[in-house]
Design a protein around this motif. Structure first.
Motif, mmCIF file in Angstrom:
data_model
loop_
_atom_site.group_PDB
_atom_site.id
_atom_site.type_symbol
_atom_site.label_atom_id
_atom_site.label_comp_id
_atom_site.label_asym_id
_atom_site.label_seq_id
_atom_site.Cartn_x
_atom_site.Cartn_y
_atom_site.Cartn_z
ATOM 1 N N VAL A 62 1.013 -0.820 -0.040
ATOM 2 C CA VAL A 62 0.105 -0.139 -0.372
ATOM 3 C C VAL A 62 1.045 1.287 -0.044
ATOM 4 N N MET A 63 1.185 1.854 -1.161
ATOM 5 C CA MET A 63 1.818 3.249 -1.621
ATOM 6 C C MET A 63 0.865 4.322 -0.928
ATOM 7 N N GLU A 64 -0.451 4.482 -1.166
ATOM 8 C CA GLU A 64 -1.063 5.463 -0.626
ATOM 9 C C GLU A 64 -2.215 4.945 -0.625
ATOM 10 N N LEU A 65 -3.030 5.731 0.461
ATOM 11 C CA LEU A 65 -4.532 5.556 0.633
ATOM 12 C C LEU A 65 -4.619 7.069 1.310
ATOM 13 N N GLN A 66 -6.375 6.991 0.787
ATOM 14 C CA GLN A 66 -6.943 8.080 1.294
ATOM 15 C C GLN A 66 -8.633 7.319 0.875
ATOM 16 N N PHE A 67 -9.122 8.591 1.901
ATOM 17 C CA PHE A 67 -10.634 8.213 2.158
ATOM 18 C C PHE A 67 -11.307 8.586 1.129
ATOM 19 N N LEU A 68 -12.180 8.290 0.115
ATOM 20 C CA LEU A 68 -12.643 8.882 -0.542
ATOM 21 C C LEU A 68 -14.522 10.017 -0.087
ATOM 22 N N ASP A 69 -15.012 9.188 0.650
ATOM 23 C CA ASP A 69 -15.814 9.489 1.426
ATOM 24 C C ASP A 69 -16.171 8.601 3.158
ATOM 25 N N GLN A 70 -17.276 8.921 3.336
ATOM 26 C CA GLN A 70 -17.131 7.498 4.664
ATOM 27 C C GLN A 70 -16.987 6.405 4.509
ATOM 28 N N GLU A 71 -17.541 5.891 3.077
ATOM 29 C CA GLU A 71 -17.925 4.428 2.992
ATOM 30 C C GLU A 71 -16.399 3.944 1.889
ATOM 31 N N ARG A 72 -15.701 4.830 1.494
ATOM 32 C CA ARG A 72 -14.884 4.545 0.159
ATOM 33 C C ARG A 72 -14.015 4.673 0.749
ATOM 34 N N ILE A 73 -12.694 3.837 -0.111
ATOM 35 C CA ILE A 73 -11.065 3.863 0.221
ATOM 36 C C ILE A 73 -10.452 3.510 -1.128
ATOM 37 N N VAL A 74 -9.570 4.387 -1.036
ATOM 38 C CA VAL A 74 -8.925 4.648 -3.011
ATOM 39 C C VAL A 74 -7.237 3.948 -2.377
ATOM 40 N N THR A 75 -7.486 3.187 -2.604
ATOM 41 C CA THR A 75 -5.390 2.896 -2.451
ATOM 42 C C THR A 75 -4.396 3.157 -4.071
ATOM 43 N N ALA A 76 -2.928 2.733 -3.659
ATOM 44 C CA ALA A 76 -2.501 2.630 -4.595
ATOM 45 C C ALA A 76 -1.444 2.035 -4.422
ATOM 46 N N SER A 77 -0.816 1.088 -5.368
ATOM 47 C CA SER A 77 -0.229 -0.435 -5.075
ATOM 48 C C SER A 77 0.861 -0.108 -5.756
ATOM 49 N N SER A 78 2.038 -1.452 -4.564
ATOM 50 C CA SER A 78 3.435 -0.848 -5.744
ATOM 51 C C SER A 78 3.241 -1.867 -6.898
ATOM 52 N N THR A 79 1.653 -2.521 -7.302
ATOM 53 C CA THR A 79 1.887 -3.095 -8.931
ATOM 54 C C THR A 79 2.011 -2.357 -9.971
ATOM 55 N N GLY A 80 1.230 -1.030 -9.440
ATOM 56 C CA GLY A 80 0.701 -0.090 -10.785
ATOM 57 C C GLY A 80 -1.195 0.323 -10.516
ATOM 58 N N SER A 81 -1.127 -0.946 -9.407
ATOM 59 C CA SER A 81 -3.241 -0.817 -9.385
ATOM 60 C C SER A 81 -3.457 0.196 -8.526
ATOM 61 N N VAL A 82 -4.638 0.546 -9.464
ATOM 62 C CA VAL A 82 -5.064 1.872 -7.671
ATOM 63 C C VAL A 82 -6.052 1.265 -7.822
ATOM 64 N N ILE A 83 -6.891 1.139 -6.420
ATOM 65 C CA ILE A 83 -8.224 -0.011 -6.661
ATOM 66 C C ILE A 83 -9.153 1.360 -5.361
ATOM 67 N N VAL A 84 -10.046 0.815 -5.283
ATOM 68 C CA VAL A 84 -11.640 1.746 -4.319
ATOM 69 C C VAL A 84 -11.793 0.333 -3.413
#
Length: 368
Positions: free
Chosen positions: A73-95
């Motif tokens: 997990v390279m970065e992690l941010q809350f998009l809102d109260q329910e959803r989290i967005v992460t940046a991955s070392s694999t190049g992926s972005v996941i919600v």
């Protein structure tokens, strides 16, 4: 500040945004791990009843749910109260979505190759959210403008930078600021055509990589950065192309810098050297000689010595020209600590940080 062992190296921690009054205390935070065979994203619940010590507070903090995360997990941010967005070392972005009724996390959106080289993936090193908008940057020098409900990017700048982009923040709704591995800040305006930045700022001398950036919550032209050499910089993006202030802060890489969201005269930084610093620029001490003058000065930090090289004086607004009125107080919130402090987040008097010692530290008694 007390710690809790969590059996994973913690790369990112973030408080969940609260609803209603800004005085409401945060009850949940999310963490992401790195350098494990199976990394995870986890939601934590903190005790809401009044407790006398941070230790009791942390002992009542418990994991609610977690989910496996492919890559670090390279970065992690809350998009809102329910959803989290992460940046991955694999190049992926996941919600991910947190389902509070069932207390589970699930993947609701994923961009698998948001960042990549010609023959391999490239780590997604940073992201920032603003409503449904998500901006990501990576080691491939690429910038992606994503929307949470769209599978395809709104816009991609493939050759935004020839070096690794390490972090990104919004300046305004249509403007972002990135920092890179050769000591540059760049402002990008999505209203403008083409793939060139609107403005470039740079550290003078050696091209020291910048790892983190944060924008003043009330004065959008004030930006703080931290770099590989531990230097803490304040920039005014309205004028000049170099930082207005440089402080030789930590003895190793500075991983994160954050203005306090409601009291931005206070800034918090964390480092590879195991320190977590609270910078207080609101101190007014006219009867004391100020170190905030041209040149190099020494100042004592609870028994340790640091150095400041300051081009302009700092105060509660970080940009005042009246050096005689202010000084910066600094407190190390973690003592006798050796392993890297990778991430921090702060709301009100509550601060949480994650470390390579496989521990999370929390305090609810910051002095602001």
């Amino acid at each position: 500040m007390e710690g809790r062992y969590v059996s994973q190296k913690i790369s990112r921690v973030r408080w969940r945004p609260t609803t209603g009054s800004s005085l409401q205390l945060p009850e949940y935070f999310a963490s992401g791990s790195w350098d494990a065979e199976k990394n995870t994203v986890c939601i934590w619940d903190t005790v809401t009843e009044d407790t006398e010590t941070d230790q009791l507070f942390l002992e009542n903090t418990k994991p609610l749910c977690d989910i496996q995360h492919k890559g670090d997990v390279m970065e992690l941010q809350f998009l809102d109260q329910e959803r989290i967005v992460t940046a991955s070392s694999t190049g992926s972005v996941i919600v991910f979505r947190h389902h509070e009724i069932d207390e589970v996390l699930s993947v609701v959106q994923q961009w698998e190759r948001a960042h990549y080289h010609s023959h391999d993936s490239a780590p997604c090193t940073g992201l920032v959210c603003n409503g449904p908008e998500i901006i990501t940057v990576g080691e491939d020098g690429r910038i992606n403008h994503l929307q949470v409900d769209q599978k395809e990017p709104v816009r991609t700048i493939d050759d935004a930078d020839s070096s690794s982009l390490n972090a990104v923040t919004f300046l305004r709704t249509t403007e972002i600021l990135t920092v890179n591995s050769i000591g540059q800040l760049k402002i990008w305006d999505f209203r403008q055509p083409g793939n060139n930045p609107r403005q470039i700022y740079s550290l003078t001398g050696d091209r020291v990589p910048l790892h983190c950036v944060d924008r003043h919550p009330n004065q959008q032209h004030i930006v703080a950065t931290g770099g590989q050499d531990g230097t803490f910089c304040i920039w005014d993006v309205r004028q000049g192309s170099i930082p207005i202030s440089l402080l030789d802060a930590h003895s190793a890489e500075m991983w994160e810098v954050h203005f306090h969201p409601s009291n931005p005269d206070h800034v918090f930084t964390c480092s590879e050297d195991g320190s977590l610093w609270h910078w207080n620029a609101s101190v007014i001490a006219p009867d004391l000689p100020s170190f905030l003058q041209q040149g190099r000065r020494n100042f004592s930090l609870n028994g340790t010595v640091a150095h400041a090289d300051i081009n302009q004086s700092l105060s509660s607004a970080w940009l005042t020209m009246d050096a005689a009125k202010g000084r910066v107080d600094i407190e190390n919130l973690l003592w006798a600590y050796a392993l890297s402090v990778n991430s921090l987040d702060v709301v009100g008097e509550h601060l949480v940080c994650g470390t390579d010692a496989e521990a999370i530290y929390i305090t609810r008694t910051l002095e602001l």
